[in-house]
Design a protein around this motif. Structure first.
Motif, PDB file in Angstrom:
ATOM      1  N   MET A 157       0.813  -1.222   0.000  1.00 13.50           N
ATOM      2  CA  MET A 157       0.000   0.000   0.000  1.00 13.50           C
ATOM      3  C   MET A 157       0.844   1.269   0.000  1.00 13.50           C
ATOM      4  SD  MET A 157      -2.868  -0.699   2.875  1.00 13.50           S
ATOM      5  CE  MET A 157      -3.949  -2.118   2.892  1.00 13.50           C
ATOM      6  N   LEU A 158       2.020   1.193   0.627  1.00 18.87           N
ATOM      7  CA  LEU A 158       2.870   2.364   0.789  1.00 18.87           C
ATOM      8  C   LEU A 158       3.900   2.497  -0.325  1.00 18.87           C
ATOM      9  CD1 LEU A 158       3.429   1.804   4.588  1.00 18.87           C
ATOM     10  CD2 LEU A 158       2.192   3.750   3.633  1.00 18.87           C
ATOM     11  N   TRP A 159       4.440   1.389  -0.759  1.00 16.04           N
ATOM     12  CA  TRP A 159       5.556   1.364  -1.716  1.00 16.04           C
ATOM     13  C   TRP A 159       5.023   0.889  -3.063  1.00 16.04           C
ATOM     14  CZ3 TRP A 159      10.319   3.316  -1.181  1.00 16.04           C
ATOM     15  CH2 TRP A 159      11.363   2.869  -2.000  1.00 16.04           C
ATOM     16  N   ARG A 160       4.675   1.841  -3.944  1.00 11.25           N
ATOM     17  CA  ARG A 160       4.019   1.531  -5.208  1.00 11.25           C
ATOM     18  C   ARG A 160       4.856   1.963  -6.408  1.00 11.25           C
ATOM     19  NH1 ARG A 160      -2.250   3.452  -4.008  1.00 11.25           N
ATOM     20  NH2 ARG A 160      -2.296   2.955  -1.762  1.00 11.25           N
ATOM     21  N   ILE A 161       6.157   1.900  -6.268  1.00 18.02           N
ATOM     22  CA  ILE A 161       7.038   2.449  -7.288  1.00 18.02           C
ATOM     23  C   ILE A 161       7.011   1.679  -8.605  1.00 18.02           C
ATOM     24  CG2 ILE A 161       8.556   3.425  -5.528  1.00 18.02           C
ATOM     25  CD1 ILE A 161      10.522   1.175  -6.096  1.00 18.02           C
ATOM     26  N   ILE A 162       6.421   0.475  -8.612  1.00 14.98           N
ATOM     27  CA  ILE A 162       6.371  -0.294  -9.862  1.00 14.98           C
ATOM     28  C   ILE A 162       5.194   0.129 -10.745  1.00 14.98           C
ATOM     29  CG2 ILE A 162       7.473  -2.289  -8.796  1.00 14.98           C
ATOM     30  CD1 ILE A 162       4.699  -3.684  -8.876  1.00 14.98           C
ATOM     31  N   GLU A 163       4.271   0.891 -10.194  1.00 12.58           N
ATOM     32  CA  GLU A 163       3.035   1.170 -10.926  1.00 12.58           C
ATOM     33  C   GLU A 163       3.214   2.050 -12.168  1.00 12.58           C
ATOM     34  OE1 GLU A 163      -0.206   0.518  -7.333  1.00 12.58           O
ATOM     35  OE2 GLU A 163       0.160   2.546  -8.079  1.00 12.58           O
ATOM     36  N   PRO A 164       4.033   3.101 -12.144  1.00 16.61           N
ATOM     37  CA  PRO A 164       4.115   3.975 -13.318  1.00 16.61           C
ATOM     38  C   PRO A 164       4.736   3.327 -14.554  1.00 16.61           C
ATOM     39  CG  PRO A 164       4.861   5.128 -11.342  1.00 16.61           C
ATOM     40  CD  PRO A 164       4.769   3.683 -10.992  1.00 16.61           C
ATOM     41  N   GLU A 165       5.757   2.502 -14.392  1.00 17.28           N
ATOM     42  CA  GLU A 165       6.504   1.993 -15.544  1.00 17.28           C
ATOM     43  C   GLU A 165       6.527   0.470 -15.651  1.00 17.28           C
ATOM     44  OE1 GLU A 165       9.692   5.742 -15.664  1.00 17.28           O
ATOM     45  OE2 GLU A 165      10.405   3.700 -15.290  1.00 17.28           O
ATOM     46  N   ILE A 166       6.820  -0.190 -14.546  1.00 14.84           N
ATOM     47  CA  ILE A 166       7.021  -1.643 -14.589  1.00 14.84           C
ATOM     48  C   ILE A 166       5.718  -2.395 -14.821  1.00 14.84           C
ATOM     49  CG2 ILE A 166       7.668  -3.650 -13.200  1.00 14.84           C
ATOM     50  CD1 ILE A 166       9.917  -1.979 -12.030  1.00 14.84           C
ATOM     51  N   VAL A 167       4.660  -2.038 -14.121  1.00 13.69           N
ATOM     52  CA  VAL A 167       3.392  -2.752 -14.288  1.00 13.69           C
ATOM     53  C   VAL A 167       2.871  -2.661 -15.723  1.00 13.69           C
ATOM     54  CG1 VAL A 167       0.963  -2.820 -13.619  1.00 13.69           C
ATOM     55  CG2 VAL A 167       2.729  -2.666 -11.861  1.00 13.69           C
TER      56      VAL A 167
END
Length: 342
Positions: A183-193
């Motif tokens: 919930m806190l660490w969503r750094i994969i959402e903009p590019e990796i996902v």
């Protein structure tokens, strides 16, 4: 326990994967590890995650011993290679030498003839990508590895590997990515996902509980529980204490009524949240007690309504980190939601 397809591969993995990072070989002994593995199997968990570097091989040994007597074809075992396993210059990285030698060592420790998903634990800047990919492909051809994956790679690194595999005409390809995601660490959402959804790569998300922070066990202004990771031996305290802060812990407490309204504990809410995200095949959760395994497992199969997801975002607000530049730096970067304990 429900199962999901790993990316566009035919491999099915349980929604919860039992992982033994910072537990087997460091926080738990053989009997305690065995009891947790039994609890995982009883809960319907069929996927088990480890790595050669965890407790310098002891974690793989404990997992291999604990799974003896279980039908091998009913299990999915994932392991990883790259991080240092010794002091020699070739005891790390993704060179052909280290990959081949580490795989053989992992197979011995795990007491198995093959690893279901073998992952590059980090990206290796020193080794040509084609050398790494050909070594992995050879392991697949030899039947020692069935599927390939990466962990904590950036989107450009994943994309370059996919392009290179195509140019080399390799038959095996990357089907999984193992990132830190919660919930806190969503750094994969903009590019990796988006990249992984397009390329058919499934997420095996680790730290869905943010090292225990999202379980609510660390109350604001309270002493940490004696049996928690924050007070444990080994490396655990250095990981957990860097993210415990009053602002964060107060916000986590504000999630409790949201979880209760959904009939869930905070830990179950955190796991259900990750499983609700696009492309996630499984969440990797560790445990030092069988009761924790049971609770974590029941966080699966609990779809969350859009209103619940919106309320979670409102509560966490600026504590949510979505900076893609921090991919592959989770071991060194202090998350934006980390604050002083005082």
């Amino acid at each position: 326990m429900e199962h999901r397809q790993l990316g566009r591969s035919g491999l099915m993995v349980s929604e919860v994967t039992y992982g033994n990072w910072l537990t087997h070989g460091e926080l738990t002994g053989r009997e305690q590890a065995l009891s947790c593995i039994r609890a995982a199997l009883d809960a319907g968990i069929t996927a088990f995650d480890t790595a050669d570097v965890y407790a310098q091989g002891a974690a793989e040994e404990l997992l291999g011993a604990s799974l003896q007597g279980v039908r091998r074809s009913s299990l999915v075992i994932t392991s990883k290679v790259c991080l240092p396993t010794g002091d020699g210059p070739n005891d790390r990285g993704l060179s052909r030498k280290h990959i081949m030698e580490s795989c053989e060592a992992s197979l011995r420790r795990l007491r198995t003839d093959y690893i279901d998903v073998y992952q590059a634990h980090r990206f290796d800047e020193r080794t040509p990508v084609e050398e790494t990919l050909v070594a992995f492909d050879d392991l697949v051809r030899q039947g020692k590895v069935l599927y390939l994956g990466v962990s904590e790679w950036t989107a450009p690194q994943i994309e370059s590997a996919l392009t290179m595999a195509g140019e080399l005409g390799l038959r095996s390809r990357i089907v999984s990515n193992q990132p830190q995601y919660n919930m806190l660490w969503r750094i994969i959402e903009p590019e990796i996902v988006p990249l992984c959804l397009r390329e058919g790569i499934g997420q095996l998300a680790f730290q869905p509980l943010a090292q225990g922070v999202l379980t609510g066990k660390y109350g604001p202004g309270q002493d940490w529980p004696e049996d928690s990771r924050a007070n444990a031996g080994g490396r655990a305290p250095s990981f957990i204490n860097r993210v415990l802060g009053r602002e964060l812990l107060s916000s986590v407490e504000s999630l409790r009524p949201i979880a209760a309204a959904s009939g869930l504990s905070l830990a179950q809410l955190a796991i259900a949240w990750v499983l609700s995200r696009p492309g996630v095949a499984s969440v990797v959760v560790g445990a030092t007690k069988p009761e924790q395994v049971k609770e974590n497992a029941t966080g699966a199969g609990k779809p969350l309504e859009e209103d619940v997801l919106r309320r979670i975002d409102e509560v966490l607000g600026d504590l949510i980190d979505c900076d893609p530049a921090k991919t592959a730096q989770m071991m060194a970067v202090k998350p934006a939601w980390a604050r002083s304990r005082s």
